[in-house]
Design an enzyme around this catalytic site. Sequence first.
Site, PDB file in Angstrom:
ATOM      1  N   GLU A 221       0.854  -1.198   0.000  1.00  0.00           N
ATOM      2  CA  GLU A 221       0.000   0.000   0.000  1.00  0.00           C
ATOM      3  C   GLU A 221       0.882   1.239   0.000  1.00  0.00           C
ATOM      4  O   GLU A 221       2.095   1.142   0.208  1.00  0.00           O
ATOM      5  CB  GLU A 221      -0.934  -0.005   1.216  1.00  0.00           C
TER       6      GLU A 221
ATOM      7  N   HIS B 201     -11.406   9.509   6.298  1.00  0.00           N
ATOM      8  CA  HIS B 201     -11.210   8.065   6.482  1.00  0.00           C
ATOM      9  C   HIS B 201     -10.758   7.698   7.892  1.00  0.00           C
ATOM     10  O   HIS B 201     -11.134   6.646   8.402  1.00  0.00           O
ATOM     11  CB  HIS B 201     -10.163   7.608   5.468  1.00  0.00           C
TER      12      HIS B 201
HETATM   13  P1  FAD Z   1     -14.000   0.569  15.994  1.00  0.00           P
HETATM   14  O1  FAD Z   1     -13.719  -0.702  15.301  1.00  0.00           O
HETATM   15  O2  FAD Z   1     -14.523   1.693  15.179  1.00  0.00           O
HETATM   16  O3  FAD Z   1     -15.025   0.210  17.152  1.00  0.00           O
HETATM   17  C1  FAD Z   1     -15.613   1.224  17.931  1.00  0.00           C
HETATM   18  C2  FAD Z   1     -16.538   0.565  18.927  1.00  0.00           C
HETATM   19  O4  FAD Z   1     -16.955   1.539  19.877  1.00  0.00           O
HETATM   20  C3  FAD Z   1     -17.795   0.007  18.312  1.00  0.00           C
HETATM   21  O5  FAD Z   1     -18.103  -1.214  18.945  1.00  0.00           O
HETATM   22  C4  FAD Z   1     -18.837   1.051  18.654  1.00  0.00           C
HETATM   23  O6  FAD Z   1     -20.148   0.514  18.740  1.00  0.00           O
HETATM   24  C5  FAD Z   1     -18.342   1.485  20.021  1.00  0.00           C
HETATM   25  N1  FAD Z   1     -18.825   2.797  20.434  1.00  0.00           N
HETATM   26  C6  FAD Z   1     -18.588   4.009  19.861  1.00  0.00           C
HETATM   27  N2  FAD Z   1     -19.211   4.973  20.543  1.00  0.00           N
HETATM   28  C7  FAD Z   1     -19.851   4.367  21.575  1.00  0.00           C
HETATM   29  C8  FAD Z   1     -20.676   4.809  22.625  1.00  0.00           C
HETATM   30  N3  FAD Z   1     -21.020   6.108  22.796  1.00  0.00           N
HETATM   31  N4  FAD Z   1     -21.175   3.900  23.480  1.00  0.00           N
HETATM   32  C9  FAD Z   1     -20.884   2.584  23.363  1.00  0.00           C
HETATM   33  N5  FAD Z   1     -20.099   2.104  22.387  1.00  0.00           N
HETATM   34  C10 FAD Z   1     -19.592   2.990  21.511  1.00  0.00           C
HETATM   35  N6  FAD Z   1      -7.056   0.126   9.144  1.00  0.00           N
HETATM   36  C11 FAD Z   1      -6.079  -0.772   8.861  1.00  0.00           C
HETATM   37  O7  FAD Z   1      -5.117  -0.891   9.623  1.00  0.00           O
HETATM   38  N7  FAD Z   1      -6.154  -1.527   7.727  1.00  0.00           N
HETATM   39  C12 FAD Z   1      -7.196  -1.433   6.849  1.00  0.00           C
HETATM   40  O8  FAD Z   1      -7.229  -2.136   5.862  1.00  0.00           O
HETATM   41  C13 FAD Z   1      -8.211  -0.492   7.117  1.00  0.00           C
HETATM   42  N8  FAD Z   1      -9.266  -0.338   6.267  1.00  0.00           N
HETATM   43  C14 FAD Z   1     -10.279   0.512   6.607  1.00  0.00           C
HETATM   44  C15 FAD Z   1     -11.401   0.596   5.776  1.00  0.00           C
HETATM   45  C16 FAD Z   1     -12.469   1.410   6.136  1.00  0.00           C
HETATM   46  C17 FAD Z   1     -13.664   1.501   5.237  1.00  0.00           C
HETATM   47  C18 FAD Z   1     -12.410   2.157   7.339  1.00  0.00           C
HETATM   48  C19 FAD Z   1     -13.548   3.053   7.739  1.00  0.00           C
HETATM   49  C20 FAD Z   1     -11.296   2.088   8.155  1.00  0.00           C
HETATM   50  C21 FAD Z   1     -10.225   1.270   7.795  1.00  0.00           C
HETATM   51  N9  FAD Z   1      -9.102   1.157   8.613  1.00  0.00           N
HETATM   52  C22 FAD Z   1      -8.118   0.266   8.311  1.00  0.00           C
HETATM   53  C23 FAD Z   1      -9.074   1.815   9.923  1.00  0.00           C
HETATM   54  C24 FAD Z   1      -9.446   0.784  11.010  1.00  0.00           C
HETATM   55  O9  FAD Z   1     -10.483  -0.034  10.525  1.00  0.00           O
HETATM   56  C25 FAD Z   1      -9.910   1.474  12.274  1.00  0.00           C
HETATM   57  O10 FAD Z   1      -9.012   2.464  12.657  1.00  0.00           O
HETATM   58  C26 FAD Z   1      -9.992   0.455  13.426  1.00  0.00           C
HETATM   59  O11 FAD Z   1     -10.791  -0.631  13.044  1.00  0.00           O
HETATM   60  C27 FAD Z   1     -10.566   1.113  14.661  1.00  0.00           C
HETATM   61  O12 FAD Z   1     -10.799   0.121  15.615  1.00  0.00           O
HETATM   62  P2  FAD Z   1     -11.292   0.530  17.064  1.00  0.00           P
HETATM   63  O13 FAD Z   1     -11.377  -0.730  17.829  1.00  0.00           O
HETATM   64  O14 FAD Z   1     -10.466   1.631  17.579  1.00  0.00           O
HETATM   65  O15 FAD Z   1     -12.750   1.136  16.808  1.00  0.00           O
HETATM   66  C1  SIN Z   2      -7.305   0.555   2.551  1.00  0.00           C
HETATM   67  O1  SIN Z   2      -7.535  -0.645   2.409  1.00  0.00           O
HETATM   68  O2  SIN Z   2      -6.997   1.313   1.635  1.00  0.00           O
HETATM   69  C2  SIN Z   2      -7.403   1.113   3.909  1.00  0.00           C
HETATM   70  C3  SIN Z   2      -6.187   0.786   4.638  1.00  0.00           C
HETATM   71  C4  SIN Z   2      -6.084   1.634   5.842  1.00  0.00           C
HETATM   72  O3  SIN Z   2      -6.943   2.467   6.111  1.00  0.00           O
HETATM   73  O4  SIN Z   2      -5.094   1.472   6.553  1.00  0.00           O
END
Ligand code: FAD
Ligand code: SIN
Length: 524
Positions: free
Chosen positions: A110, A342
């Site tokens: 990437e 994003h």
């Molecule tokens: P999240 O997975 O967003 O989980 C948040 C949790 O908090 C959820 O369960 C939600 O319900 C809960 N929550 C939020 N607010 C409240 C509240 N007020 N009360 C109770 N619960 C709450 N990163 C990579 O490294 N590789 C990738 O390929 C990649 N692809 C991506 C593709 C997309 C489309 C997107 C949007 C992001 C991508 N990212 C990628 C970024 C990555 O997915 C996120 O940064 C990561 O998954 C965040 O994980 P997290 O556990 O911090 O939060």
């Molecule tokens: C992507 O697959 O392009 C997203 C990867 C990332 O957000 O790290």
Amino acid sequence: MTHDVIVIGSGAAGLTAALALAERLRVLVIAKGTLTSGSTAWAQGGIAAVLDAGDTFENHVRDTMVAGAGLNRRETVEFVIERAPHAIDRLLELGVPFNTDGPNLHLTREGGHSHRRIVHVDDATGWAVQAALLSAAEAHPNITLLPGRACIDLITGRHEERYSGSGRVWGVYALDEASGKVEAHTARATVLATGGAGRVYQFSTAPRGATGDGIAMAWRAGARVGNMEMMQFHPTCLYNLEVKNFLITEAVRGEGGRLINPRTGKRFMAFYDERLELAPRDIVARAIDSEIKKFGLDFVHLDISHMPPDFVRGHFPTIHDKLLGLGIDMTAQPIPVVPAQHYTCGGVMIDLDGRTDLPGLYAAGECTESGLHGANRLASNSLLECFVFGEAAARHILAHWDRFDAPPPVRGWDESRVTNSDEEVVIKQNWTEIRRFMWNYVGIVRTTRRLERAQHRIRLLFDEIDDYYGHFRVTTDLIELRNLLQSADLIVRSALRRHESRGLHYTLDYPESLAESRDTVLVP
Ligand code: FAD
Ligand code: SIN
């Protein structure tokens, strides 16, 4: 109800923390909506880790810091990157079916990565990771999963029955989204893992619930937040009038996809960066933004149709099928794309143990500012951050468990002065307004004047939303609107403080970078 530890969020960060904590403690995992509604389930590209014989930790550290424009904390970058191979082993143990290449894991590439180092499950890595973590959590006797709860505010010393006014965090007030009742959940320790604030922008790849709830709750409780101006825009979100937030993974460019100006029919990245389509995200997103503005376009084209159709279908089955359903055959046609918000690089300040400023409160994942991403996150470093800091926070709590006091009695939620809303339209109107002015005034290219315009509107909305919040019963929409506005305020205040252009913060009023890089830290 009282538990040993409360984890708020059931994505990669929350469930990693919960599984490690559950080795010895009873853990309550609270989530808004369903257990799979965070960004984790939507991740496409994969997880970055040094696994190739020709690659080194030093290479990964350098790539992360180049993408982050030197704002990263080197100590954090090394801490995370050195733990990446272990994180992948742990996911393999949990049964994540990563793609293989003979006896090894298949590594894709990437933007910003000097080597192939992204492990993945086709183009739907997040779903496989979410499913594996969730099934392990569901099977664990020490973990209770509580979806359908929207957390409102952290419980601190101010909410103790015998008021102490301390910043010690004892849990959280949460709305039961089905019954409309607000419950107080208390614990000796609380881990915030609530994801990002992407929905503050009109166009975002993030899911509906990415409203910055954890960042806003921690800020209101007294924790510092850092680098909130560093909102990442992904260069290639599908341009489609019906489907507004479908990501086209960066791996499409990693596997040969080219960006083409549909007016001239020419590849244009050579005008902007010698790394062409594989330059870091901030550069590619700004290049697309510039082409769109210069030529008056609605979108640019991402084209991988020069690669063999079986190769394209084999690498990107999910995207291929989704696009076919919309009438686009990516094996034969270019894909129309635009940049969209994003990822939230800044957030609640944490140390290497996941500790925030507030005693009893830890945080992990996208809601944090750990020092890993600096001014721009390197692709596929964020899931990695969730695994490393989810685990680090849990290990610190376990190692110091005898120092965590039992929570004191706390006050219940006071609804004596509120009624049901008869003006839901206010919520919709304000939600739309915030997202629109953030997109237009606080987007990819900024100016001080536009930031001040946004700040002016935020001040007016604070009055209106505080008034509404003070008079009506809370709903998830109202909780989210309040947090969205708080997040917008933190982003704009941080952007106004940075008098330079660095990484994702690009302003026409200060186009150069200062000699010394400094975090923007806001103190409540
Ligand atoms: P999240 O997975 O967003 O989980 C948040 C949790 O908090 C959820 O369960 C939600 O319900 C809960 N929550 C939020 N607010 C409240 C509240 N007020 N009360 C109770 N619960 C709450 N990163 C990579 O490294 N590789 C990738 O390929 C990649 N692809 C991506 C593709 C997309 C489309 C997107 C949007 C992001 C991508 N990212 C990628 C970024 C990555 O997915 C996120 O940064 C990561 O998954 C965040 O994980 P997290 O556990 O911090 O939060
Ligand atoms: C992507 O697959 O392009 C997203 C990867 C990332 O957000 O790290």
